[in-house]
Motif scaffolding. Structure first.
Motif, mmCIF file in Angstrom:
data_model
loop_
_atom_site.group_PDB
_atom_site.id
_atom_site.type_symbol
_atom_site.label_atom_id
_atom_site.label_comp_id
_atom_site.label_asym_id
_atom_site.label_seq_id
_atom_site.Cartn_x
_atom_site.Cartn_y
_atom_site.Cartn_z
ATOM 1 N N TYR A 1 0.996 -1.240 -0.110
ATOM 2 C CA TYR A 1 -0.129 -0.148 0.122
ATOM 3 C C TYR A 1 0.811 1.249 -0.053
ATOM 4 O O TYR A 1 1.953 1.261 0.664
ATOM 5 C CB TYR A 1 -0.922 -0.035 1.320
ATOM 6 C CG TYR A 1 -1.908 -0.799 1.333
ATOM 7 C CD1 TYR A 1 -2.873 -0.944 0.323
ATOM 8 C CD2 TYR A 1 -2.283 -1.836 2.475
ATOM 9 C CE1 TYR A 1 -3.904 -2.041 0.241
ATOM 10 C CE2 TYR A 1 -3.361 -2.682 2.476
ATOM 11 C CZ TYR A 1 -4.101 -2.728 1.430
ATOM 12 O OH TYR A 1 -5.251 -3.712 1.332
ATOM 13 N N ALA A 2 0.520 2.232 -0.647
ATOM 14 C CA ALA A 2 1.075 3.690 -0.809
ATOM 15 C C ALA A 2 0.365 4.233 0.540
ATOM 16 O O ALA A 2 -0.924 4.338 0.524
ATOM 17 C CB ALA A 2 0.886 4.414 -2.028
ATOM 18 N N LEU A 3 0.990 4.783 1.442
ATOM 19 C CA LEU A 3 0.605 5.257 2.699
ATOM 20 C C LEU A 3 1.069 6.647 2.858
ATOM 21 O O LEU A 3 2.180 7.212 2.134
ATOM 22 C CB LEU A 3 1.041 4.423 3.913
ATOM 23 C CG LEU A 3 0.401 3.066 3.900
ATOM 24 C CD1 LEU A 3 1.259 2.034 4.876
ATOM 25 C CD2 LEU A 3 -0.744 2.780 3.820
ATOM 26 N N SER A 4 0.654 7.676 3.784
ATOM 27 C CA SER A 4 0.945 8.804 4.051
ATOM 28 C C SER A 4 0.293 9.099 5.435
ATOM 29 O O SER A 4 -0.311 8.667 5.824
ATOM 30 C CB SER A 4 0.760 9.835 3.130
ATOM 31 O OG SER A 4 -0.879 10.116 3.057
ATOM 32 N N CYS A 5 1.008 10.137 6.036
ATOM 33 C CA CYS A 5 0.580 10.570 7.381
ATOM 34 C C CYS A 5 0.051 11.983 7.088
ATOM 35 O O CYS A 5 -0.122 12.618 6.030
ATOM 36 C CB CYS A 5 1.692 10.887 8.250
ATOM 37 S SG CYS A 5 2.924 12.099 7.949
ATOM 38 N N GLY A 6 -0.353 12.595 8.209
ATOM 39 C CA GLY A 6 -1.215 13.922 8.219
ATOM 40 C C GLY A 6 -0.099 15.055 7.779
ATOM 41 O O GLY A 6 -0.569 16.098 7.215
ATOM 42 N N PHE A 7 1.146 14.877 7.843
ATOM 43 C CA PHE A 7 2.223 15.739 7.267
ATOM 44 C C PHE A 7 2.374 15.574 5.589
ATOM 45 O O PHE A 7 3.156 16.121 5.102
ATOM 46 C CB PHE A 7 3.308 15.791 7.818
ATOM 47 C CG PHE A 7 3.141 16.102 9.156
ATOM 48 C CD1 PHE A 7 3.057 17.595 9.585
ATOM 49 C CD2 PHE A 7 3.373 15.382 10.345
ATOM 50 C CE1 PHE A 7 2.820 18.108 10.952
ATOM 51 C CE2 PHE A 7 3.229 15.839 11.734
ATOM 52 C CZ PHE A 7 2.887 17.288 11.992
ATOM 53 N N PRO B 1 7.236 6.619 9.241
ATOM 54 C CA PRO B 1 8.757 6.569 9.550
ATOM 55 C C PRO B 1 9.603 7.635 9.759
ATOM 56 O O PRO B 1 10.659 7.985 10.107
ATOM 57 C CB PRO B 1 9.135 5.456 8.422
ATOM 58 C CG PRO B 1 8.397 5.641 7.145
ATOM 59 C CD PRO B 1 6.830 6.089 8.005
ATOM 60 N N VAL B 2 8.982 8.883 8.781
ATOM 61 C CA VAL B 2 9.689 10.277 8.864
ATOM 62 C C VAL B 2 9.544 10.881 9.981
ATOM 63 O O VAL B 2 10.619 11.502 10.829
ATOM 64 C CB VAL B 2 9.223 11.028 7.583
ATOM 65 C CG1 VAL B 2 9.768 12.390 7.819
ATOM 66 C CG2 VAL B 2 9.338 10.160 6.272
ATOM 67 N N CYS B 3 8.254 11.015 10.744
ATOM 68 C CA CYS B 3 8.010 11.895 11.798
ATOM 69 C C CYS B 3 7.320 11.125 12.877
ATOM 70 O O CYS B 3 7.065 11.675 14.021
ATOM 71 C CB CYS B 3 7.008 13.146 11.560
ATOM 72 S SG CYS B 3 5.458 12.606 10.945
ATOM 73 N N GLY B 4 7.001 9.935 12.680
ATOM 74 C CA GLY B 4 6.421 9.394 13.921
ATOM 75 C C GLY B 4 4.733 9.373 14.104
ATOM 76 O O GLY B 4 4.378 8.895 15.081
ATOM 77 N N ALA B 5 4.194 10.197 13.414
ATOM 78 C CA ALA B 5 2.866 10.380 13.399
ATOM 79 C C ALA B 5 1.834 9.296 13.163
ATOM 80 O O ALA B 5 2.357 8.351 12.421
ATOM 81 C CB ALA B 5 2.468 11.522 12.434
ATOM 82 N N GLY B 6 0.853 8.992 13.956
ATOM 83 C CA GLY B 6 0.003 8.011 14.221
ATOM 84 C C GLY B 6 -1.143 7.903 13.117
ATOM 85 O O GLY B 6 -2.020 6.866 12.996
ATOM 86 N N ASP B 7 -1.439 9.079 12.658
ATOM 87 C CA ASP B 7 -2.617 9.345 11.503
ATOM 88 C C ASP B 7 -2.171 8.842 9.985
ATOM 89 O O ASP B 7 -1.955 9.643 9.294
ATOM 90 C CB ASP B 7 -2.909 10.961 11.559
ATOM 91 C CG ASP B 7 -2.004 11.885 11.393
ATOM 92 O OD1 ASP B 7 -0.818 11.435 11.406
ATOM 93 O OD2 ASP B 7 -2.227 12.756 10.831
ATOM 94 N N VAL B 8 -2.065 7.655 10.143
ATOM 95 C CA VAL B 8 -1.782 6.861 8.810
ATOM 96 C C VAL B 8 -3.004 6.387 7.900
ATOM 97 O O VAL B 8 -3.793 6.031 8.572
ATOM 98 C CB VAL B 8 -0.851 5.646 9.055
ATOM 99 C CG1 VAL B 8 -0.442 4.826 7.722
ATOM 100 C CG2 VAL B 8 0.687 5.948 9.769
#
Length: 143
Positions: free
Chosen positions: A4-10, A36-43
């Motif tokens: 899956y292509a994923l992203s976070c809130g940033f 993996p870049v910022c640790g945000a959990g809103d994936v």
């Protein structure tokens, strides 16, 4: 395996590999997926076109045997290095990282805890931070 292509809130883009779509849903619901870049959990998943591949394309995109194990071992070594050589600052991580960045505290490697909001503010302000790699899974826990 499903990629899956994923992203976070940033909007940090990354990919994740899962045995089934249910594995993705389960890991997301348990809070196990972080950027993996910022640790945000809103994936969240990004829109993707399905990959329909023949034998030649599959062989060209195949991963080397043991590649996943090699990556997991490297992450484990990195984690142990941080735990053994950096200063643990607990939940004061965001304040101490900012103080180091601004020259108000001694420059050194630190680790600790920060809320997603604190991490967003640090990243926004140019403070270099990265999530600590997770503990490698025990034998038999890999999917």
């Amino acid at each position: 395996m499903i990629k899956y292509a994923l992203s976070c809130g940033f909007e940090h883009a990354f990919e994740g590999w899962f045995s089934t779509s249910a594995d993705y849903d389960e890991q997301l619901s348990k809070g196990l997926l972080t950027c993996p870049v910022c640790g945000a959990g809103d994936v969240r998943k990004q829109i993707m076109a399905p990959a329909i591949a023949g034998t030649k394309a599959q062989a060209a995109g195949a991963t080397e045997p043991g590649q996943r194990t090699m990556v997991m071992e490297a992450m484990g070594r990195m984690r142990r290095h941080v735990l053994n050589t950096f200063d643990y600052v607990g939940d004061g991580f965001a304040a101490e990282a900012r103080a180091i960045h601004e020259g108000r505290s001694e420059e050194r490697g630190i680790y600790g805890e920060a809320s997603p909001g604190e991490v967003r503010n640090l990243v926004r302000d140019g403070v270099p931070v990265a999530p600590l790699p997770p503990e490698p899974p025990k034998d038999g826990e890999l999917n």
